[in-house]
Structure formats: structure tokens, C-alpha cells
Design an enzyme around this catalytic site. Structure first.
Site, PDB file in Angstrom:
ATOM      1  N   LYS A  89       0.937  -1.229  -0.011  1.00  0.00           N
ATOM      2  CA  LYS A  89      -0.137  -0.098   0.070  1.00  0.00           C
ATOM      3  C   LYS A  89       0.891   1.351  -0.101  1.00  0.00           C
ATOM      4  O   LYS A  89       2.003   1.074  -0.695  1.00  0.00           O
ATOM      5  CB  LYS A  89      -1.055  -0.195   1.029  1.00  0.00           C
ATOM      6  CG  LYS A  89      -1.857  -1.289   1.253  1.00  0.00           C
ATOM      7  CD  LYS A  89      -2.914  -1.343   2.122  1.00  0.00           C
ATOM      8  CE  LYS A  89      -3.774  -2.793   2.085  1.00  0.00           C
ATOM      9  NZ  LYS A  89      -4.827  -2.617   2.581  1.00  0.00           N
TER      10      LYS A  89
ATOM     11  N   HIS B 255      -7.909  -2.827  -6.713  1.00  0.00           N
ATOM     12  CA  HIS B 255      -8.124  -2.940  -5.205  1.00  0.00           C
ATOM     13  C   HIS B 255      -9.159  -2.194  -4.559  1.00  0.00           C
ATOM     14  O   HIS B 255      -9.510  -1.217  -5.196  1.00  0.00           O
ATOM     15  CB  HIS B 255      -6.578  -2.369  -4.515  1.00  0.00           C
ATOM     16  CG  HIS B 255      -6.880  -2.959  -3.149  1.00  0.00           C
ATOM     17  ND1 HIS B 255      -7.220  -2.033  -2.200  1.00  0.00           N
ATOM     18  CD2 HIS B 255      -6.038  -4.032  -2.384  1.00  0.00           C
ATOM     19  CE1 HIS B 255      -6.887  -2.527  -0.988  1.00  0.00           C
ATOM     20  NE2 HIS B 255      -6.394  -3.851  -1.204  1.00  0.00           N
TER      21      HIS B 255
ATOM     22  N   GLU C  19      -9.486  -0.187  -2.164  1.00  0.00           N
ATOM     23  CA  GLU C  19      -9.053   1.017  -1.949  1.00  0.00           C
ATOM     24  C   GLU C  19      -9.061   2.152  -2.927  1.00  0.00           C
ATOM     25  O   GLU C  19      -9.452   3.242  -3.160  1.00  0.00           O
ATOM     26  CB  GLU C  19      -7.885   1.013  -1.138  1.00  0.00           C
ATOM     27  CG  GLU C  19      -8.030   0.758   0.336  1.00  0.00           C
ATOM     28  CD  GLU C  19      -6.678  -0.159   0.966  1.00  0.00           C
ATOM     29  OE1 GLU C  19      -5.571  -0.050   0.416  1.00  0.00           O
ATOM     30  OE2 GLU C  19      -6.808  -0.754   1.868  1.00  0.00           O
TER      31      GLU C  19
ATOM     32  N   GLU D  73     -11.055 -10.251  -1.812  1.00  0.00           N
ATOM     33  CA  GLU D  73     -10.723  -9.398  -0.390  1.00  0.00           C
ATOM     34  C   GLU D  73     -11.930  -8.909  -0.037  1.00  0.00           C
ATOM     35  O   GLU D  73     -12.585  -7.751  -0.481  1.00  0.00           O
ATOM     36  CB  GLU D  73      -9.891  -8.302  -0.852  1.00  0.00           C
ATOM     37  CG  GLU D  73      -8.504  -8.824  -1.359  1.00  0.00           C
ATOM     38  CD  GLU D  73      -7.522  -7.977  -1.011  1.00  0.00           C
ATOM     39  OE1 GLU D  73      -6.446  -8.230  -0.299  1.00  0.00           O
ATOM     40  OE2 GLU D  73      -7.556  -6.650  -1.305  1.00  0.00           O
TER      41      GLU D  73
ATOM     42  N   GLY E 206      -7.592  -4.791   6.576  1.00  0.00           N
ATOM     43  CA  GLY E 206      -6.860  -3.937   7.700  1.00  0.00           C
ATOM     44  C   GLY E 206      -7.719  -3.849   8.999  1.00  0.00           C
ATOM     45  O   GLY E 206      -7.621  -2.899   9.819  1.00  0.00           O
TER      46      GLY E 206
ATOM     47  N   SER F  49      -6.855  -9.263   6.407  1.00  0.00           N
ATOM     48  CA  SER F  49      -6.341  -9.589   7.489  1.00  0.00           C
ATOM     49  C   SER F  49      -5.431 -11.037   7.685  1.00  0.00           C
ATOM     50  O   SER F  49      -5.693 -11.870   8.586  1.00  0.00           O
ATOM     51  CB  SER F  49      -7.425  -9.499   8.488  1.00  0.00           C
ATOM     52  OG  SER F  49      -7.680  -8.139   8.719  1.00  0.00           O
TER      53      SER F  49
HETATM   54  P1  PGA Z   1      -4.714  -6.361   5.065  1.00  0.00           P
HETATM   55  O1  PGA Z   1      -4.893  -5.809   3.546  1.00  0.00           O
HETATM   56  O2  PGA Z   1      -3.917  -7.624   4.958  1.00  0.00           O
HETATM   57  O3  PGA Z   1      -4.029  -5.347   5.921  1.00  0.00           O
HETATM   58  O4  PGA Z   1      -6.254  -6.808   5.803  1.00  0.00           O
HETATM   59  C1  PGA Z   1      -5.011  -6.732   2.625  1.00  0.00           C
HETATM   60  C2  PGA Z   1      -5.338  -6.102   1.398  1.00  0.00           C
HETATM   61  O5  PGA Z   1      -6.006  -4.676   1.268  1.00  0.00           O
HETATM   62  O6  PGA Z   1      -4.788  -6.606   0.135  1.00  0.00           O
END
Ligand code: PGA
Length: 280
Positions: free
Chosen positions: A43, A126, A128, A198, A204, A244
Site C-alpha cells: 500500500k 483494489h 481502496e 478481498e 486492515g 487480515s
Molecule cells: P490487510 O490488507 O492484510 O492489511 O487486511 C489486505 C489488502 O488490502 O490487500
């Protein structure tokens, strides 16, 4: 290989057991044919010098030829990270890429730039990027196609919000993301790519989907790929779980029939990533 085969002593009583056994063995063989891919998604973390220091720390910990190990890093870290990874089993990925070749797109990174820098994979769509930067399924599709044109392997992300899960529309939503994302992608290209499931509510947050939830959706994605193409394509494509993933839950998640590795955020920035890569 440990296969849980039901005893055949009561075969007369259960004439269909032979079918069950061959189905289980068949699934295991197909799963074994897919090499696991464990990718870190850094990220917006690590400056170029911090990135090199992290690679140096992780290099010995992720030395495992049995799985594909990928570090997806911020654009500015790509050049030094590729250099630092030379001679190791680590491949470098980008976290985004634009779908045009070149031109007046201030701030964007082109596929040719990534290839020239030594990038092999690119994370596309992704959540995000979809959430904060307005990327649509159509944008993701254009990027997937462009990545293939340049020989970069896409890691195409999909996943539902908590609200969608609670409304019971998880699979409808993901099928839409996957189907649009795969438009005009050939079966041979699809066989070589990676889809990352995901769930947004698990990213996160420390909340991992249960193993059953993760497997159920990854299986659903494989079925969706089979509908779009055929069984052979569905059996070849690699599907990761992300959200996670940590040193404690990786082994159980990766043991599922349809989970071929992980896309790891937070835990990819620590020594824990070595434990995830060596999950067995
Ligand atoms: P995370 O993120 O393992 O911190 O939950 C995964 C991702 O967004 O690819």
C-alpha cells in the site's frame, strides 16, 4: 499429500462411494497443479530507502521455491526494490497501472514503464482504489487487458462490503466485478492471471473472513470463471484470499480447495510475512 478418503469397507452399502472418492482425489490433484501465490501489498508504506531495508530483512525469510512470492510496492519503490530482489525468488509487482500507453496523463504510470523497471505483476481494482479513486469495473477491465498486452500478470481484486454481505448479495456483486473485469480476456490469458478475493470489511480491520466464508466465495469465483470460459480455465486460474491474513490463519486459509494463496497487506511489512510464505 494427505487426502481424506472415506473407508471403502462398507462399499456394498454405499455404492456411490467410489464416485465420492474420485471426486475428492480429483479436486486435490487439480489444487496441487496450481502453484500457490503469496503476494504482499505494501500500500502507501515505505520510502525507497525503507523499502530496500525491508527487502533485506525479508529476503532470507521468504526463500521458498514452492510458492510464488511477490512484493507489490509503491511506484517510487519499484526500481530500488527490483534491484534489491535480484538473484532471489522474489518477484516485484506494482499496485496500480494506467490503461493508456503514454501521453498527457499527469501522475499516472504506464505499462511500458513498469515492464522496463522489471515488474511482473500488477494489482488492479483494489477496493481502496475503487473506493477512494473511483475506479470502476470497466476501468479495471481496461487495465487488465493492457497489462496482458505488455506481458504483466494482473492480480485482479474483487470483494463485497459488509452491507452487501448482510443483504445477501455478496456473490451477485462479485460475479459482476469478475465478469466485467474479464471482458475480452482470452481463456489462455485468464488461465495465467490471478484473482484476489478481498472482503472489504476484512481489510486492515483484523477481522478475517472465516475459512468457510473465504472458501465459499473463492469457489463461487471459480464457478463464475467456468461459466465465462470452461472447466479447464477455472481449474488453472489462481484465486487468492486477502483481508487480515496473518501468520496464525494462513495455513488454514491456504489449505482450502479453492484458495491458492493470499494478498497480504499489514502482515507483509513485517517478519511475519516469512511465516505466511512458509505457512506449511
Ligand atoms: P490487510 O490488507 O492484510 O492489511 O487486511 C489486505 C489488502 O488490502 O490487500
Amino acid at each position: 499429500m494427505e487426502v481424506n478418503i472415506p473407508s471403502c469397507s462398507e462399499e456394498a452399502k454405499w455404492p456411490c462411494r467410489r464416485d465420492i472418492v474420485s471426486e475428492i482425489v480429483d479436486k486435490e490433484i487439480k489444487k496441487m497443479a496450481r502453484k500457490k501465490i503469496i503476494a504482499g501489498n505494501w500500500k502507501m508504506n515505505k520510502t525507497p530507502s525503507e523499502a530496500v531495508a525491508l527487502v533485506e530483512e525479508l529476503k532470507p525469510l521468504v526463500a521458498n521455491e514452492e510458492v510464488d512470492v511477490v512484493f507489490c510496492v509503491p511506484a517510487i519503490d519499484i526500481v530500488p526494490v527490483v534491484e534489491a530482489c535480484k538473484g532471489t525468488n522474489i518477484q516485484v509487482g506494482a499496485e496500480n497501472m494506467y490503461f493508456e500507453e503514454s501521453g498527457a496523463y499527469t501522475g499516472e504510470i504506464s505499462p511500458a514503464m513498469l515492464v522496463d523497471a522489471g515488474v511482473k505483476y500488477v494489482v488492479l481494482g483494489h477496493s481502496e482504489r475503487r473506493d477512494y479513486f473511483g475506479e470502476t469495473n470497466e476501468d479495471v477491465n481496461k487495465k487488465v487487458l493492457k497489462a496482458f498486452e505488455h506481458g504483466i500478470t494482473p492480480i485482479m481484486c474483487c470483494g463485497e462490503t459488509l452491507e452487501q454481505r448482510e443483504q445477501g448479495v455478496t456473490m451477485d456483486f462479485i460475479r459482476q466485478q469478475v465478469k466485467v473485469g474479464l471482458q475480452n480476456v482470452t481463456a489462455d490469458q485468464a488461465k495465467a492471471m490471478v484473482i484476489a478475493y478481498e472482503p472489504i470489511w476484512a481489510i486492515g480491520t483484523g477481522k478475517t473472513a472465516t475459512t468457510e466464508q473465504a472458501e465459499e466465495v473463492c469457489k463461487g469465483i471459480r464457478e463464475c470463471v467456468a461459466e465465462v470460459y470452461d472447466e479447464a480455465t477455472a481449474e488453472a486460474i489462481r484465486i487468492q484470499y486477502g483481508g487480515s491474513v496473518n501468520a496464525g490463519n494462513a495455513a488454514e486459509l491456504f489449505a482450502q480447495a479453492d484458495i491458492d494463496g493470499g494478498l497480504v497487506g499489514g502482515a507483509s511489512l513485517k517478519a511475519d510475512f516469512g511465516k505466511i510464505v512458509n505457512y506449511k
